[in-house]
Design a protein around this motif. Structure first.
Motif, PDB file in Angstrom:
ATOM      1  N   UNK A  16      35.189  67.861  29.874  1.00 50.37           N
ATOM      2  CA  UNK A  16      35.175  66.935  31.235  1.00 50.37           C
ATOM      3  C   UNK A  16      33.933  66.899  31.869  1.00 50.37           C
ATOM      4  N   UNK A  17      33.418  65.760  32.149  1.00 50.54           N
ATOM      5  CA  UNK A  17      32.153  65.401  32.769  1.00 50.54           C
ATOM      6  C   UNK A  17      32.165  64.772  34.127  1.00 50.54           C
ATOM      7  N   UNK A  18      31.547  65.337  34.779  1.00 50.87           N
ATOM      8  CA  UNK A  18      31.597  64.829  36.514  1.00 50.87           C
ATOM      9  C   UNK A  18      30.050  64.433  36.601  1.00 50.87           C
ATOM     10  N   UNK A  19      30.066  63.154  37.304  1.00 51.90           N
ATOM     11  CA  UNK A  19      28.763  62.691  37.950  1.00 51.90           C
ATOM     12  C   UNK A  19      28.665  62.587  39.424  1.00 51.90           C
ATOM     13  N   UNK A  20      29.678  63.345  40.104  1.00 49.75           N
ATOM     14  CA  UNK A  20      29.703  63.384  41.516  1.00 49.75           C
ATOM     15  C   UNK A  20      30.389  64.614  41.978  1.00 49.75           C
ATOM     16  N   UNK A  21      30.383  65.171  43.154  1.00 55.32           N
ATOM     17  CA  UNK A  21      31.084  66.214  43.657  1.00 55.32           C
ATOM     18  C   UNK A  21      32.611  65.900  43.917  1.00 55.32           C
ATOM     19  N   UNK A  22      32.686  64.604  44.272  1.00 59.14           N
ATOM     20  CA  UNK A  22      33.995  63.970  44.393  1.00 59.14           C
ATOM     21  C   UNK A  22      34.725  63.775  43.474  1.00 59.14           C
ATOM     22  N   UNK A  23      34.192  63.798  42.156  1.00 58.51           N
ATOM     23  CA  UNK A  23      34.989  63.785  40.727  1.00 58.51           C
ATOM     24  C   UNK A  23      35.625  65.208  40.628  1.00 58.51           C
ATOM     25  N   UNK A  24      34.867  66.201  40.998  1.00 58.63           N
ATOM     26  CA  UNK A  24      35.347  67.501  40.876  1.00 58.63           C
ATOM     27  C   UNK A  24      36.488  67.842  41.816  1.00 58.63           C
ATOM     28  N   UNK A  25      36.283  67.382  43.168  1.00 59.62           N
ATOM     29  CA  UNK A  25      37.612  67.490  43.995  1.00 59.62           C
ATOM     30  C   UNK A  25      38.639  66.665  43.587  1.00 59.62           C
ATOM     31  N   UNK A  26      38.495  65.431  42.999  1.00 57.56           N
ATOM     32  CA  UNK A  26      39.664  64.773  42.473  1.00 57.56           C
ATOM     33  C   UNK A  26      40.366  65.708  41.445  1.00 57.56           C
ATOM     34  N   UNK A  27      39.734  66.137  40.350  1.00 52.73           N
ATOM     35  CA  UNK A  27      40.182  66.896  39.277  1.00 52.73           C
ATOM     36  C   UNK A  27      41.369  67.806  40.058  1.00 52.73           C
ATOM     37  N   UNK A  28      40.782  68.628  40.845  1.00 50.37           N
ATOM     38  CA  UNK A  28      41.456  69.718  41.572  1.00 50.37           C
ATOM     39  C   UNK A  28      42.642  69.464  42.279  1.00 50.37           C
ATOM     40  N   UNK A  29      42.447  68.237  43.044  1.00 51.26           N
ATOM     41  CA  UNK A  29      43.301  67.607  44.137  1.00 51.26           C
ATOM     42  C   UNK A  29      44.713  67.073  42.956  1.00 51.26           C
ATOM     43  N   UNK A  30      44.366  66.504  41.961  1.00 46.50           N
ATOM     44  CA  UNK A  30      45.177  65.872  41.057  1.00 46.50           C
ATOM     45  C   UNK A  30      45.901  66.849  40.100  1.00 46.50           C
ATOM     46  N   UNK A  31      45.329  67.917  39.823  1.00 44.77           N
ATOM     47  CA  UNK A  31      45.918  68.875  38.990  1.00 44.77           C
ATOM     48  C   UNK A  31      45.657  70.096  39.919  1.00 44.77           C
ATOM     49  N   UNK A  32      46.615  70.599  40.539  1.00 43.98           N
ATOM     50  CA  UNK A  32      46.379  71.806  41.435  1.00 43.98           C
ATOM     51  C   UNK A  32      46.466  73.261  40.571  1.00 43.98           C
ATOM     52  N   UNK A  33      47.080  73.156  39.585  1.00 43.73           N
ATOM     53  CA  UNK A  33      47.096  74.323  38.669  1.00 43.73           C
ATOM     54  C   UNK A  33      46.081  74.304  37.739  1.00 43.73           C
ATOM     55  N   UNK A  34      45.180  73.522  37.793  1.00 47.72           N
ATOM     56  CA  UNK A  34      44.263  73.364  36.723  1.00 47.72           C
ATOM     57  C   UNK A  34      43.527  74.822  36.365  1.00 47.72           C
ATOM     58  N   UNK A  35      43.442  75.190  35.078  1.00 49.24           N
ATOM     59  CA  UNK A  35      42.901  76.256  34.653  1.00 49.24           C
ATOM     60  C   UNK A  35      41.778  75.716  33.705  1.00 49.24           C
ATOM     61  N   UNK A  36      40.580  76.191  33.825  1.00 45.00           N
ATOM     62  CA  UNK A  36      39.639  75.746  32.718  1.00 45.00           C
ATOM     63  C   UNK A  36      39.986  76.160  31.374  1.00 45.00           C
ATOM     64  N   UNK A  37      40.249  77.365  31.317  1.00 42.94           N
ATOM     65  CA  UNK A  37      40.312  78.022  29.785  1.00 42.94           C
ATOM     66  C   UNK A  37      39.084  77.803  28.738  1.00 42.94           C
ATOM     67  N   UNK A  38      39.625  77.067  27.774  1.00 46.98           N
ATOM     68  CA  UNK A  38      38.717  76.703  26.925  1.00 46.98           C
ATOM     69  C   UNK A  38      37.970  75.230  26.733  1.00 46.98           C
ATOM     70  N   UNK A  39      38.172  74.564  28.054  1.00 47.26           N
ATOM     71  CA  UNK A  39      37.694  73.317  28.333  1.00 47.26           C
ATOM     72  C   UNK A  39      36.316  73.610  28.472  1.00 47.26           C
ATOM     73  N   UNK A  40      35.454  72.601  28.296  1.00 45.98           N
ATOM     74  CA  UNK A  40      34.166  72.677  28.708  1.00 45.98           C
ATOM     75  C   UNK A  40      33.849  71.624  29.708  1.00 45.98           C
ATOM     76  N   UNK A  41      33.169  72.042  30.676  1.00 42.66           N
ATOM     77  CA  UNK A  41      32.651  71.172  31.880  1.00 42.66           C
ATOM     78  C   UNK A  41      31.263  70.901  31.801  1.00 42.66           C
ATOM     79  N   UNK A  42      30.890  69.836  32.100  1.00 38.20           N
ATOM     80  CA  UNK A  42      29.739  69.281  32.428  1.00 38.20           C
ATOM     81  C   UNK A  42      29.306  68.601  33.756  1.00 38.20           C
ATOM     82  N   UNK A  43      28.148  68.625  34.399  1.00 40.52           N
ATOM     83  CA  UNK A  43      27.811  67.857  35.446  1.00 40.52           C
ATOM     84  C   UNK A  43      26.492  67.590  35.688  1.00 40.52           C
ATOM     85  N   UNK A  44      26.384  66.269  36.265  1.00 41.56           N
ATOM     86  CA  UNK A  44      25.138  65.425  36.181  1.00 41.56           C
ATOM     87  C   UNK A  44      24.598  65.766  37.815  1.00 41.56           C
ATOM     88  N   UNK A  45      23.575  66.281  38.188  1.00 40.33           N
ATOM     89  CA  UNK A  45      22.988  66.575  39.497  1.00 40.33           C
ATOM     90  C   UNK A  45      23.202  67.789  40.122  1.00 40.33           C
TER      91      UNK A  45
END
Length: 92
Positions: A16-45
């Motif tokens: 999952x790649x994010x280019x703004x803080x609002x993208x991260x917040x959108x993920x957590x709003x839409x998937x309230x039980x989100x657990x990162x586990x073995x997913x990789x997360x990338x961020x720009x900025x």
């Protein structure tokens, strides 16, 4: 404003790649039980990277950095690194 992502199967993604803080917040709003586990997360900025960390998520891919001025280059370097680690693990 967060988009409605309820029709998206988040489990079919490895990265999952994010280019703004609002993208991260959108993920957590839409998937309230989100657990990162073995997913990789990338961020720009720096603000996006901070938001990832502030929500106790592991930041695996970061851009821009001197050796990766773009997310494309950062992702390419990350894939090479993961591939190298997998090859080493298989050879043991």
């Amino acid at each position: 404003i967060s988009s409605d992502l309820s029709d998206l199967d988040i489990n079919q993604y490895d990265v999952l790649l994010f280019f703004s803080p609002s993208g991260v917040k959108s993920l957590l709003k839409n998937f309230k039980d989100f657990k990162q586990g073995n997913k990789y997360i990338g961020a720009f900025g720096p603000a996006t990277s901070k938001t990832v960390k502030d929500h106790n998520l592991r930041l695996d891919i970061k851009a821009p950095i001197p050796q990766a001025p773009s997310m494309t280059v950062a992702l390419e370097l990350f894939i090479k690194e993961v591939t190298k680690k997998e090859k080493l693990a298989k050879s043991k």
